[in-house]
Design a protein around this motif. Structure first.
Motif: not given
Length: 378
Positions: A35-40
Motif C-alpha cells: 500500500a502507498a503511504v503518504d509520508v508527509t
C-alpha cells in the motif's frame, strides 16, 4: 584494509556534486510494499499531535529559558516575535505515535513518548551546536550564537529534565518502563557525542568505531522513539526490544545519510554551511571509510587530514580546499561505501519488523518512514 561494501541490493551510483539526493534506495519487491503511504501526512500527524504538548511543557520553564527554548524550536524569532520556523523532519514523533498503534492503542497514547523523545533530541542539539561551533541550524542562527553559550547549556539541561517529567507525571507502570528506556537511550546518546568529540582529535578511527559511535549518538534515540509509544500502550519487552532493533538500524541509516549530506549536501536544503563536517574535522563514515580503503587517494587524503589537524588556520580554508578533500574522499570510495551502508541498514531495519505481529497498515507506515530516511536532501 578496504571496508568492503556489504550486500544490500543492487548498487546505484552516487552523484559527484552537492545538493543532489543521496542515496537511492533499491526498490523492494512489489509484494513487500502492498500500500502507498503518504509520508508527509504521517510526519505531520506526529508533529500535530506532539506540538501542543511540547509547547505546554516548554511554557513551564522559568524565564528566560522558556523564551530561549521557543526560539530554538522556531516558534519565535530572535526578537521574540511569533515565527513559523522549520521544526525539523519530525521523524521521531511520527515513530513514537506510530509505535503505539502496534499494540492496538490509539496514536494519542504515544504522544507523551513523542514529546519526551523530542525534548531529549533537542537537548542534544543545543549542546552539540555549542560544542561543534555550529552557527546555523534550520536556516537560522543557533541558540548559543543568539542568546549565548550559558543559555544554550541551561536550556538544554532544562529540556532533558522536562523529558523525564512528561513521562513520569503519567503515574503509570508503563510510564516508568518508558522512562527507563528513555534514560538508557539518553546515556547512549551522550556516550556517542563524547566518542564523536574524541575522534576529532585522532588521526585514524576504524569503521567499526565510527559505527559504534553513530549507533549511540543517533541509533539509540531513534530506537527509543520506535518503541516508546508501544511501551506506553502496554507492549511486552520482546515487542519493545524488536521495535528498538528496527529503530537502531534505522538510526544508523539515518546517520549515514546525514554523513553524506554533511559533506555533499546543499546548504540551501540542510541549513548548514557547505562542507560542514569537513570544516569541523569530523571522522564521519565517508571519511573513515575512505581512509581505510587504501590506494593513492586514500593515502593522499590521510596526509592532508594529518596536516589539517596541525593547522592553526583551518577555519580560513577556501571552498576549493574543502572541495579537494571531498573529491579525494569520493575517489577513495568513501561516498559509495557510505551510501551502500545506508541501504544495508535500511534493509536490516525493515527485516526486523518481521518478528512482530502488527496490522498491515502499521507495518507499511514503518516501512515508508524507513524509505523516507534514506532518500532525502536534508
Amino acid at each position: 584494509m578496504s571496508p568492503e561494501p556489504r550486500a544490500a541490493g543492487p548498487r546505484t551510483s552516487s552523484t559527484a556534486t552537492r545538493g543532489e539526493t543521496v542515496p537511492t534506495v533499491p526498490p523492494a519487491a512489489p509484494a513487500a510494499r502492498p500500500a502507498a503511504v503518504d509520508v508527509t501526512a504521517l510526519l505531520e500527524r506526529g508533529r500535530t499531535l506532539a506540538t501542543p504538548v511540547l509547547r505546554a511543557a516548554v511554557d513551564r520553564l522559568a524565564p528566560p529559558m522558556d523564551t530561549v527554548a521557543a526560539y530554538h524550536f522556531g516558534w519565535i524569532d530572535a526578537e521574540g516575535r511569533p515565527a513559523d520556523g522549520d521544526g525539523g523532519k519530525a521523524v521521531r514523533p511520527a515513530l513514537a505515535v506510530l509505535s503505539a498503534e502496534v499494540t492496538g492503542a490509539a496514536p494519542e497514547t504515544g504522544v507523551p513518548g513523542a514529546v519526551a523523545v523530542e525534548l531529549v533530541h533537542n537537548f542534544s542539539l543545543l549542546h552539540d551546536d555549542l560544542m561543534d561551533g555550529d552557527e546555523q541550524r534550520r536556516h537560522r542562527d543557533t541558540v548559543w550564537k543568539v542568546h549565548g553559550p550559558a543559555q544554550a547549556i541551561l536550556v538544554g539541561d532544562a529540556l532533558f529534565a522536562l523529558a523525564n517529567d512528561v513521562l513520569l507525571q503519567l503515574g503509570t507502570v508503563e510510564a516508568g518502563r518508558a522512562t527507563r528506556r528513555l534514560t538508557t537511550a539518553t546515556r547512549a546518546l551522550i556516550d556517542g557525542q563524547a566518542q564523536d568529540i574524541s575522534y576529532e582529535h585522532r588521526d585514524r578511527v576504524s569503521v567499526e568505531e565510527c559505527l559504534e559511535m553513530e549507533g549511540n549518538k543517533t541509533g539509540a534515540l531513534l530506537a527509543c522513539a520506535s518503541s516508546i509509544g508501544a511501551v506506553l500502550g502496554g507492549a511486552d519487552d520482546r515487542t519493545a526490544d524488536t521495535l528498538e532493533k528496527y529503530g537502531h538500524h534505522l538510526g544508523l541509516a539515518f546517520q549515514a545519510v546525514d554523513d553524506l549530506l554533511g559533506i555533499w549536501g546543499d546548504p540551501g536544503a540542510t541549513g548548514k554551511q557547505a562542507w560542514s563536517d569537513l570544516r569541523q574535522r569530523k571522522k564521519s563514515l565517508p571519511v573513515v571509510a575512505a581512509l581505510a580503503a587504501g590506494g593513492p587517494a586514500s593515502e593522499r587524503l590521510g596526509e592532508i587530514l594529518a596536516a589539517d589537524a596541525k593547522s592553526s588556520d583551518f577555519a580560513h580554508f577556501s571552498e576549493e580546499e574543502f572541495a579537494a578533500r571531498a573529491a579525494l574522499i569520493e575517489e577513495a570510495g568513501g561516498r559509495e561505501w557510505t551510501a551502500e551502508e545506508a541501504r544495508r541498514q535500511h534493509l536490516t531495519a525493515i527485516e526486523a519488523l518481521d518478528a512482530i505481529d502488527m496490522p498491515d497498515p502499521v507495518r507499511a507506515r514503518f516501512t515508508a518512514l524507513a524509505d523516507f530516511v534514506v532518500v532525502r536532501k536534508r
